[in-house]
Design an enzyme around this catalytic site. Structure first.
Site, PDB file in Angstrom:
ATOM      1  N   THR A  40      -1.595  -0.428  -6.449  1.00  0.00           N
ATOM      2  CA  THR A  40      -0.690  -1.584  -6.413  1.00  0.00           C
ATOM      3  C   THR A  40       0.565  -1.351  -7.242  1.00  0.00           C
ATOM      4  O   THR A  40       1.669  -1.749  -6.839  1.00  0.00           O
ATOM      5  CB  THR A  40      -1.454  -2.844  -6.866  1.00  0.00           C
ATOM      6  N   ASN A  79      -8.123   9.459  -1.508  1.00  0.00           N
ATOM      7  CA  ASN A  79      -9.543   9.134  -1.290  1.00  0.00           C
ATOM      8  C   ASN A  79     -10.025   9.438   0.128  1.00  0.00           C
ATOM      9  O   ASN A  79     -11.152   9.880   0.299  1.00  0.00           O
ATOM     10  CB  ASN A  79      -9.831   7.675  -1.667  1.00  0.00           C
ATOM     11  N   GLU A  93      -1.626  -2.069   9.513  1.00  0.00           N
ATOM     12  CA  GLU A  93      -1.749  -0.844  10.289  1.00  0.00           C
ATOM     13  C   GLU A  93      -2.900  -1.031  11.267  1.00  0.00           C
ATOM     14  O   GLU A  93      -3.668  -1.980  11.160  1.00  0.00           O
ATOM     15  CB  GLU A  93      -2.004   0.352   9.365  1.00  0.00           C
ATOM     16  N   GLU A 132      -0.356  -0.638   1.875  1.00  0.00           N
ATOM     17  CA  GLU A 132      -1.823  -0.783   1.889  1.00  0.00           C
ATOM     18  C   GLU A 132      -2.279  -0.428   0.482  1.00  0.00           C
ATOM     19  O   GLU A 132      -2.268   0.743   0.097  1.00  0.00           O
ATOM     20  CB  GLU A 132      -2.446   0.191   2.902  1.00  0.00           C
ATOM     21  N   CYS A 174     -10.902   1.600  -0.775  1.00  0.00           N
ATOM     22  CA  CYS A 174     -10.132   0.396  -1.104  1.00  0.00           C
ATOM     23  C   CYS A 174     -10.884  -0.870  -0.718  1.00  0.00           C
ATOM     24  O   CYS A 174     -10.684  -1.914  -1.311  1.00  0.00           O
ATOM     25  CB  CYS A 174      -8.783   0.451  -0.402  1.00  0.00           C
TER      26      CYS A 174
HETATM   27  P1  NAD Z   1      -1.369   6.249  -6.179  1.00  0.00           P
HETATM   28  O1  NAD Z   1      -0.659   4.977  -5.994  1.00  0.00           O
HETATM   29  O2  NAD Z   1      -1.431   6.845  -7.526  1.00  0.00           O
HETATM   30  O3  NAD Z   1      -0.766   7.378  -5.228  1.00  0.00           O
HETATM   31  C1  NAD Z   1      -0.663   7.209  -3.827  1.00  0.00           C
HETATM   32  C2  NAD Z   1       0.428   8.137  -3.327  1.00  0.00           C
HETATM   33  O4  NAD Z   1       1.664   7.709  -3.882  1.00  0.00           O
HETATM   34  C3  NAD Z   1       0.264   9.602  -3.737  1.00  0.00           C
HETATM   35  O5  NAD Z   1       0.715  10.421  -2.682  1.00  0.00           O
HETATM   36  C4  NAD Z   1       1.198   9.707  -4.922  1.00  0.00           C
HETATM   37  O6  NAD Z   1       1.657  11.024  -5.149  1.00  0.00           O
HETATM   38  C5  NAD Z   1       2.335   8.810  -4.469  1.00  0.00           C
HETATM   39  N1  NAD Z   1       3.223   8.325  -5.525  1.00  0.00           N
HETATM   40  C6  NAD Z   1       2.970   8.165  -6.839  1.00  0.00           C
HETATM   41  N2  NAD Z   1       4.076   7.702  -7.471  1.00  0.00           N
HETATM   42  C7  NAD Z   1       5.028   7.552  -6.531  1.00  0.00           C
HETATM   43  C8  NAD Z   1       6.386   7.094  -6.541  1.00  0.00           C
HETATM   44  N3  NAD Z   1       6.992   6.689  -7.651  1.00  0.00           N
HETATM   45  N4  NAD Z   1       7.058   7.060  -5.379  1.00  0.00           N
HETATM   46  C9  NAD Z   1       6.470   7.428  -4.234  1.00  0.00           C
HETATM   47  N5  NAD Z   1       5.202   7.880  -4.153  1.00  0.00           N
HETATM   48  C10 NAD Z   1       4.494   7.945  -5.288  1.00  0.00           C
HETATM   49  O7  NAD Z   1      -2.828   5.999  -5.571  1.00  0.00           O
HETATM   50  P2  NAD Z   1      -4.050   6.989  -5.591  1.00  0.00           P
HETATM   51  O8  NAD Z   1      -4.597   7.039  -6.976  1.00  0.00           O
HETATM   52  O9  NAD Z   1      -3.677   8.266  -4.896  1.00  0.00           O
HETATM   53  O10 NAD Z   1      -5.058   6.228  -4.606  1.00  0.00           O
HETATM   54  C11 NAD Z   1      -5.920   5.244  -5.014  1.00  0.00           C
HETATM   55  C12 NAD Z   1      -5.357   3.873  -4.679  1.00  0.00           C
HETATM   56  O11 NAD Z   1      -5.100   3.776  -3.276  1.00  0.00           O
HETATM   57  C13 NAD Z   1      -6.347   2.766  -4.974  1.00  0.00           C
HETATM   58  O12 NAD Z   1      -5.687   1.689  -5.584  1.00  0.00           O
HETATM   59  C14 NAD Z   1      -6.842   2.360  -3.596  1.00  0.00           C
HETATM   60  O13 NAD Z   1      -7.334   1.051  -3.515  1.00  0.00           O
HETATM   61  C15 NAD Z   1      -5.618   2.552  -2.785  1.00  0.00           C
HETATM   62  N6  NAD Z   1      -5.988   2.658  -1.362  1.00  0.00           N
HETATM   63  C16 NAD Z   1      -5.639   1.620  -0.528  1.00  0.00           C
HETATM   64  C17 NAD Z   1      -6.018   1.670   0.807  1.00  0.00           C
HETATM   65  C18 NAD Z   1      -5.659   0.558   1.756  1.00  0.00           C
HETATM   66  O14 NAD Z   1      -5.623   0.805   2.961  1.00  0.00           O
HETATM   67  N7  NAD Z   1      -5.395  -0.657   1.309  1.00  0.00           N
HETATM   68  C19 NAD Z   1      -6.709   2.776   1.293  1.00  0.00           C
HETATM   69  C20 NAD Z   1      -7.041   3.788   0.408  1.00  0.00           C
HETATM   70  C21 NAD Z   1      -6.653   3.728  -0.919  1.00  0.00           C
END
Ligand code: NAD
Length: 497
Positions: A234, A156, A466, A254, A288
């Site tokens: 999550t 995002n 962070e 995060e 997020c």
């Molecule tokens: P996601 O969890 O699907 O993927 C995040 C990252 O994790 C990607 O690089 C993905 O390839 C990787 N990933 C997926 N499976 C994995 C595994 N088994 N082992 C290691 N890495 C793996 O999330 P997304 O759809 O890319 O992003 C959206 C989510 O991120 C939303 O829930 C959003 O709230 C959250 N987000 C949180 C923050 C924060 O700071 N709290 C900031 C931005 C986004």
């Protein structure tokens, strides 16, 4: 960088070398147009192993490990300078890949550079500590890098989120293997190029794009990875946390959010309605910290909702590079499908869709993953549309009757990332802020960020912090030293001579 169909797939970075010969590629689709942007080489488990070894070797080199703080700061400042010089390129990478509007992409580059400058200043000034002795010795606390950090980022806001991790991890003296989301691989790759050009030793920052489900486990479970810094959903965070627990390494998480945005009747309603509109619709709701659950005191509920509807109607949904565009597309077609499924599900359960709830009619946008700003009402806080993170331009509006009712509803959710309170009563603001289960509380404002302020969530929204000085300490481990000031051994039981 333009659209580059037919050109060689873009390479990634291990040990300062550009890797182009890979068995598979990521075909990148522009979410605003549905066209192919370019192909990017996809890392395999073998590349993960090579990248981790490269990071380990580079991070244990005394030239990096013992680099003096002012020299490290100079490198970080050079990265910031190069980010500003290449600001259009970085912004364009992000805009092409996740459809964020141009102005927001440019702002994120400026903020990312500021994060490097903050970390540079911090690492020059953060000291070791002398702790109070209980004997004839000097006792000190010093901070050391973990070694190899796996940094995993979502799609995002790749510029901001990558900078938060790599600026602090480099300042703290680690080696890094960065795995960007496969929807947004090139911002991380270009940041890797900038670090190399700035003089960061080869191997300190490696960038390995690929699908998380294919290479994520290999990265997190690699025996040489000593810390994981993850931003994402999550469920993936929980999986990473389980692996990290088995290895006994820290995982900074995060994660998602479903943040309550609260408006009391005594608030400045105009400012609150402006903020409620921005809090959910900026970034097309793919934030997020989006204020996705709006709670309005019942006696002003109709008035405030009408004000937000008026504002939402005036928002410009357009191609991300169109001048004045405020909302671009969702970052992917699968993401829009999910948003549609959630809104249609609520509609079928009797929710009222006050505005939006569909794709735009504008023919110019028909090939992109666009969805109109949407307000859903007539729902309970316990309904799935109010409980599940949607990550789209969908506001759930609900009335509340009094402070106790409000706090109960606001905290009745698995997440705890952010929250906002609008009221003219400072004592109430204090009470509610302390009662909310959230890592961040905005009072009479929303979505103000500072690179100097710690960021992170409560409950299912994550673990660890962070940004800020704590954000640098996150990437360091603590060592305590005792240094005798005596010519004899004064510890333990006495030895007869
Ligand atoms: P996601 O969890 O699907 O993927 C995040 C990252 O994790 C990607 O690089 C993905 O390839 C990787 N990933 C997926 N499976 C994995 C595994 N088994 N082992 C290691 N890495 C793996 O999330 P997304 O759809 O890319 O992003 C959206 C989510 O991120 C939303 O829930 C959003 O709230 C959250 N987000 C949180 C923050 C924060 O700071 N709290 C900031 C931005 C986004």
């Amino acid at each position: 960088m333009g659209t580059a169909v037919g050109l060689k797939p873009l390479p990634f970075l291990i040990a300062g070398e550009w890797i182009q010969d890979t068995p598979s590629h990521i075909t990148h689709i522009n979410p605003a147009t549905g066209e192919v942007n370019y192909e990017v080489c996809a890392a395999t488990e073998g590349h993960i192993d090579a990248a981790v070894h490269a990071a380990q070797k580079a991070a244990s080199n005394p030239g990096w490990r013992n680099m003096l703080p002012h020299e490290r700061a100079r490198l970080l400042n050079r990265i910031a300078d190069l980010m500003i010089e290449r600001s259009d390129l970085l912004a364009r990478c992000q805009m092409l890949e996740n459809g964020k509007v141009w102005k927001e992409c440019k702002n994120q580059v400026a903020n990312g550079a500021a994060t490097f400058r903050f970390c540079a200043a911090a690492i020059e000034t953060l000291g070791s500590e002398i702790t109070p002795p209980r004997g004839n010795y000097l006792s000190m606390t010093v901070y050391e890098p973990w070694g190899v950090v796996a940094a995993i980022t979502p799609w995002n806001s790749p510029i901001t989120l990558t900078c938060n991790k790599i600026a602090a991890a480099l300042a703290a003296g680690n080696g890094i293997v960065l795995k960007p989301a496969s929807f947004t691989p090139t911002c991380g790759i270009e940041l890797g190029r900038i670090a190399l050009d700035a003089g960061v030793p080869p191997g300190i920052l490696n960038v390995v794009p690929g699908s998380g489900s294919k290479i994520g486990d290999a990265l997190v479970n690699h025996p040489l990875v000593r810390m994981v810094s993850f931003t994402g959903g999550t469920e993936v965070g929980r999986r990473i946390s389980e692996f990290a627990g088995k290895k006994i390494i820290p995982a900074v998480l995060e994660l998602g959010g479903k943040s309550p945005h609260i408006i009391f009747a005594d608030a400045n309603l105009k400012a609150a309605a402006d903020a409620a509109t921005v809090a959910i619709f900026e970034g097309t709701g793919q934030s997020c910290t989006a204020g996705s659950r709006l709670f309005v005191e019942r006696k002003v509920y109709d008035q405030v909702i009408s004000m937000i509807i008026e504002r939402a109607k005036s928002l410009r949904v357009d191609l991300p590079d169109a001048p004045g565009a405020q909302l671009g597309p969702s970052a992917s077609f699968s993401q829009r499908e999910f948003i549609e499924k959630m809104v249609n599900g609520a509609r079928n359960e009797g929710a009222e869709i006050l505005i939006g709830g569909q794709r735009p009619a504008d023919a110019r946008l028909a090939k992109g993953a666009f969805y109109l700003p949407t307000i859903v009402a007539g729902i309970r806080n316990t309904s799935s549309i109010a409980q599940q993170e949607i990550f789209g331009p969908v506001l759930c509006a609900m009335p509340f009757d009094n402070e106790d009712d409000l706090i109960q509803q606001a905290n009745d959710v698995s997440y705890g990332l952010a929250s906002g309170i609008w009221t003219a009563d400072y004592k109430r603001a204090w009470r509610v802020a302390r009662a909310l289960e959230a890592g961040m509380v905005w009072i009479n404002t929303y979505k103000q960020f500072s690179t100097a302020a710690p960021f992170g969530g409560f409950k299912d929204s994550g673990l660890g912090r962070e940004k800020g000085l704590q954000g640098i300490r996150t990437y360091q481990q603590v060592k305590t030293m005792f240094w005798s000031m005596s010519d004899t051994f004064d510890g333990g039981f006495s030895i007869a001579k």
